[in-house]
Motif scaffolding. Structure first.
Motif, PDB file in Angstrom:
ATOM      1  N   ASP A  82     113.208  64.988  11.490  1.00 17.59           N
ATOM      2  CA  ASP A  82     113.795  63.730  11.972  1.00 17.59           C
ATOM      3  C   ASP A  82     115.271  63.636  11.601  1.00 17.59           C
ATOM      4  O   ASP A  82     116.096  63.167  12.396  1.00 17.59           O
ATOM      5  CB  ASP A  82     113.042  62.534  11.383  1.00 17.59           C
ATOM      6  CG  ASP A  82     111.638  62.385  11.972  1.00 17.59           C
ATOM      7  OD1 ASP A  82     111.372  63.010  13.018  1.00 17.59           O
ATOM      8  OD2 ASP A  82     110.824  61.658  11.387  1.00 17.59           O
ATOM      9  N   GLU A  83     115.602  64.105  10.394  1.00 19.47           N
ATOM     10  CA  GLU A  83     116.995  64.072   9.947  1.00 19.47           C
ATOM     11  C   GLU A  83     117.864  64.988  10.797  1.00 19.47           C
ATOM     12  O   GLU A  83     118.970  64.618  11.203  1.00 19.47           O
ATOM     13  CB  GLU A  83     117.082  64.492   8.478  1.00 19.47           C
ATOM     14  CG  GLU A  83     116.571  63.438   7.507  1.00 19.47           C
ATOM     15  CD  GLU A  83     116.532  63.927   6.069  1.00 19.47           C
ATOM     16  OE1 GLU A  83     116.897  65.103   5.844  1.00 19.47           O
ATOM     17  OE2 GLU A  83     116.155  63.138   5.194  1.00 19.47           O
ATOM     18  N   TYR A  84     117.346  66.195  11.084  1.00 14.81           N
ATOM     19  CA  TYR A  84     118.099  67.140  11.914  1.00 14.81           C
ATOM     20  C   TYR A  84     118.289  66.586  13.325  1.00 14.81           C
ATOM     21  O   TYR A  84     119.370  66.694  13.913  1.00 14.81           O
ATOM     22  CB  TYR A  84     117.383  68.499  11.985  1.00 14.81           C
ATOM     23  CG  TYR A  84     117.443  69.297  10.704  1.00 14.81           C
ATOM     24  CD1 TYR A  84     118.597  69.321   9.933  1.00 14.81           C
ATOM     25  CD2 TYR A  84     116.354  70.036  10.266  1.00 14.81           C
ATOM     26  CE1 TYR A  84     118.662  70.051   8.755  1.00 14.81           C
ATOM     27  CE2 TYR A  84     116.407  70.778   9.086  1.00 14.81           C
ATOM     28  CZ  TYR A  84     117.561  70.779   8.346  1.00 14.81           C
ATOM     29  OH  TYR A  84     117.622  71.506   7.183  1.00 14.81           O
ATOM     30  N   GLN A  85     117.213  65.990  13.871  1.00 17.65           N
ATOM     31  CA  GLN A  85     117.309  65.459  15.227  1.00 17.65           C
ATOM     32  C   GLN A  85     118.316  64.311  15.296  1.00 17.65           C
ATOM     33  O   GLN A  85     119.102  64.218  16.241  1.00 17.65           O
ATOM     34  CB  GLN A  85     115.942  64.981  15.724  1.00 17.65           C
ATOM     35  CG  GLN A  85     115.999  64.507  17.182  1.00 17.65           C
ATOM     36  CD  GLN A  85     114.629  64.342  17.792  1.00 17.65           C
ATOM     37  OE1 GLN A  85     113.772  65.203  17.652  1.00 17.65           O
ATOM     38  NE2 GLN A  85     114.413  63.238  18.477  1.00 17.65           N
ATOM     39  N   SER A  86     118.317  63.449  14.284  1.00 24.45           N
ATOM     40  CA  SER A  86     119.278  62.335  14.252  1.00 24.45           C
ATOM     41  C   SER A  86     120.706  62.863  14.223  1.00 24.45           C
ATOM     42  O   SER A  86     121.600  62.325  14.885  1.00 24.45           O
ATOM     43  CB  SER A  86     119.033  61.451  13.029  1.00 24.45           C
ATOM     44  OG  SER A  86     117.770  60.846  13.108  1.00 24.45           O
ATOM     45  N   SER A 174     120.855  76.647   9.146  1.00 18.15           N
ATOM     46  CA  SER A 174     121.491  76.883  10.453  1.00 18.15           C
ATOM     47  C   SER A 174     120.442  77.116  11.536  1.00 18.15           C
ATOM     48  O   SER A 174     120.552  76.604  12.652  1.00 18.15           O
ATOM     49  CB  SER A 174     122.441  78.079  10.375  1.00 18.15           C
ATOM     50  OG  SER A 174     123.522  77.811   9.519  1.00 18.15           O
ATOM     51  N   SER A 175     119.401  77.883  11.189  1.00 19.38           N
ATOM     52  CA  SER A 175     118.302  78.135  12.143  1.00 19.38           C
ATOM     53  C   SER A 175     117.615  76.836  12.540  1.00 19.38           C
ATOM     54  O   SER A 175     117.300  76.612  13.713  1.00 19.38           O
ATOM     55  CB  SER A 175     117.271  79.089  11.533  1.00 19.38           C
ATOM     56  OG  SER A 175     117.846  80.344  11.294  1.00 19.38           O
ATOM     57  N   LYS A 176     117.393  75.968  11.550  1.00 23.10           N
ATOM     58  CA  LYS A 176     116.725  74.686  11.816  1.00 23.10           C
ATOM     59  C   LYS A 176     117.601  73.778  12.677  1.00 23.10           C
ATOM     60  O   LYS A 176     117.098  73.060  13.547  1.00 23.10           O
ATOM     61  CB  LYS A 176     116.374  73.999  10.492  1.00 23.10           C
ATOM     62  CG  LYS A 176     115.272  74.716   9.720  1.00 23.10           C
ATOM     63  CD  LYS A 176     115.046  74.090   8.354  1.00 23.10           C
ATOM     64  CE  LYS A 176     113.980  74.850   7.573  1.00 23.10           C
ATOM     65  NZ  LYS A 176     113.803  74.324   6.207  1.00 23.10           N
ATOM     66  N   LEU A 177     118.911  73.820  12.445  1.00 27.51           N
ATOM     67  CA  LEU A 177     119.835  73.008  13.252  1.00 27.51           C
ATOM     68  C   LEU A 177     119.858  73.479  14.701  1.00 27.51           C
ATOM     69  O   LEU A 177     119.886  72.663  15.629  1.00 27.51           O
ATOM     70  CB  LEU A 177     121.239  73.063  12.648  1.00 27.51           C
ATOM     71  CG  LEU A 177     121.458  72.226  11.389  1.00 27.51           C
ATOM     72  CD1 LEU A 177     122.769  72.600  10.714  1.00 27.51           C
ATOM     73  CD2 LEU A 177     121.445  70.733  11.715  1.00 27.51           C
ATOM     74  N   ILE A 178     119.825  74.796  14.907  1.00 30.79           N
ATOM     75  CA  ILE A 178     119.819  75.333  16.270  1.00 30.79           C
ATOM     76  C   ILE A 178     118.513  74.967  16.976  1.00 30.79           C
ATOM     77  O   ILE A 178     118.509  74.568  18.146  1.00 30.79           O
ATOM     78  CB  ILE A 178     120.039  76.861  16.256  1.00 30.79           C
ATOM     79  CG1 ILE A 178     121.500  77.156  15.886  1.00 30.79           C
ATOM     80  CG2 ILE A 178     119.704  77.487  17.610  1.00 30.79           C
ATOM     81  CD1 ILE A 178     121.788  78.596  15.571  1.00 30.79           C
ATOM     82  N   SER A 179     117.400  75.077  16.260  1.00 32.90           N
ATOM     83  CA  SER A 179     116.108  74.676  16.838  1.00 32.90           C
ATOM     84  C   SER A 179     116.122  73.192  17.207  1.00 32.90           C
ATOM     85  O   SER A 179     115.639  72.804  18.272  1.00 32.90           O
ATOM     86  CB  SER A 179     114.967  74.946  15.855  1.00 32.90           C
ATOM     87  OG  SER A 179     114.795  76.324  15.659  1.00 32.90           O
ATOM     88  N   ALA A 180     116.682  72.364  16.317  1.00 32.62           N
ATOM     89  CA  ALA A 180     116.774  70.920  16.578  1.00 32.62           C
ATOM     90  C   ALA A 180     117.678  70.643  17.773  1.00 32.62           C
ATOM     91  O   ALA A 180     117.406  69.750  18.580  1.00 32.62           O
ATOM     92  CB  ALA A 180     117.297  70.195  15.341  1.00 32.62           C
ATOM     93  N   LEU A 181     118.747  71.419  17.902  1.00 27.23           N
ATOM     94  CA  LEU A 181     119.676  71.258  19.029  1.00 27.23           C
ATOM     95  C   LEU A 181     118.960  71.450  20.354  1.00 27.23           C
ATOM     96  O   LEU A 181     119.049  70.602  21.257  1.00 27.23           O
ATOM     97  CB  LEU A 181     120.828  72.264  18.888  1.00 27.23           C
ATOM     98  CG  LEU A 181     121.783  72.389  20.083  1.00 27.23           C
ATOM     99  CD1 LEU A 181     122.499  71.067  20.363  1.00 27.23           C
ATOM    100  CD2 LEU A 181     122.800  73.505  19.829  1.00 27.23           C
TER     101      LEU A 181
END
Length: 268
Positions: A82-86, A174-181
């Protein structure tokens, strides 16, 4: 004389397990974890009270402890997600730029317009849709503006992403941020993901890359391939911009079959 409390404990266990199921169904993970631990405690007490079934009760107690741990991990992952998506949603914008707002670059605009139209059309399953367009050329020639015009022409959700926005010093982030993107881009489709300074994300693996960088690159490749939405007809198009295309990893480069050179402005 020892009082037999096994019946009372079993009633308490049945009540706790029922409340666990109800809490999990309602999405109250905090209560579900608490009830799972309560079930474990009751079973351990039963193991003391009923020696002949001690091993069975202890095994069941361990399983309930594992369930509680899994719930805790789920809560952590959900909160993190949820934090990454926000954060990614903060990069969203609606572009009002149109092709006619860009002076010159007529050939580039024509190529980009044609590619965008092809990408947005519904195709037979046998035809693989465009997923990536690479804009390359000297800095300051209007690559960001072109991407914004592409989003504006489709009335698509525009993700204006500088490479440093999804790069992190923490391992695996970074991987999690790209997935969230890309997860967020699918949620708000049709979407155009514009990644500027793309070479910072996709340096060749022939160099001395860290494990975190390799993992990020693998995640990026998977997202560019659209592995998570192969059967979906949602439009998620990546437009990447770089000044040094020769530095890009070959596998990444192959995900951008359409490559458009953006030259310096002519005299006109």
């Amino acid at each position: 004389m020892r009082i037999d409390l096994s019946g009372v404990l079993m009633s308490a266990f049945n009540k706790a397990s029922s409340e666990f199921k109800r809490a999990k169904q309602e999405g109250d993970y905090k209560k579900a974890k608490m009830k799972a631990l309560e079930c474990s405690r009751i079973l351990r007490e039963l193991a003391k009270r009923v020696p002949e079934q001690r091993k069975l009760y202890l095994e069941k107690a361990k399983k309930w402890e594992q369930i509680a741990m899994e719930i805790e991990n789920t809560v952590v992952e959900k909160t993190e997600s949820d934090e990454y998506q926000s954060y990614i949603e903060s990069l969203i914008s609606k572009s009002n730029v149109r092709w006619e707002d860009i002076g010159g670059l007529e050939e580039v605009k024509k190529l980009l317009m044609e590619t965008i139209v092809i990408a947005s059309l519904k195709k037979p399953e046998s035809i693989k849709p465009w997923r990536g367009i690479l804009l390359f050329g000297p800095p300051g020639t209007g690559k960001t503006l072109l991407a914004a015009a592409a989003a504006g022409s489709l009335n698509a959700t525009f993700f204006d992403v500088k490479a440093d926005k999804v790069l992190s010093k923490y391992f695996g982030e970074s991987s999690k941020l790209i997935s969230a993107l890309y997860s967020t881009a699918r949620k708000y489709a049709p979407s155009i993901v514009f990644i500027d300074e793309f070479d910072a994300l996709s340096l060749s693996r022939e160099g001395d890359l860290s494990e975190a960088s390799r993992r990020m690159l693998s995640t990026l490749l998977a997202e560019l391939d659209g592995l998570k939405d192969k059967k979906s007809d949602k439009l998620v198009l990546t437009i990447a911009a770089t000044n040094t295309p020769w530095d890009l990893d070959q596998a990444i480069l192959s995900r951008f079959p359409k490559r458009i050179y953006v030259p310096l402005p002519d005299k006109k």
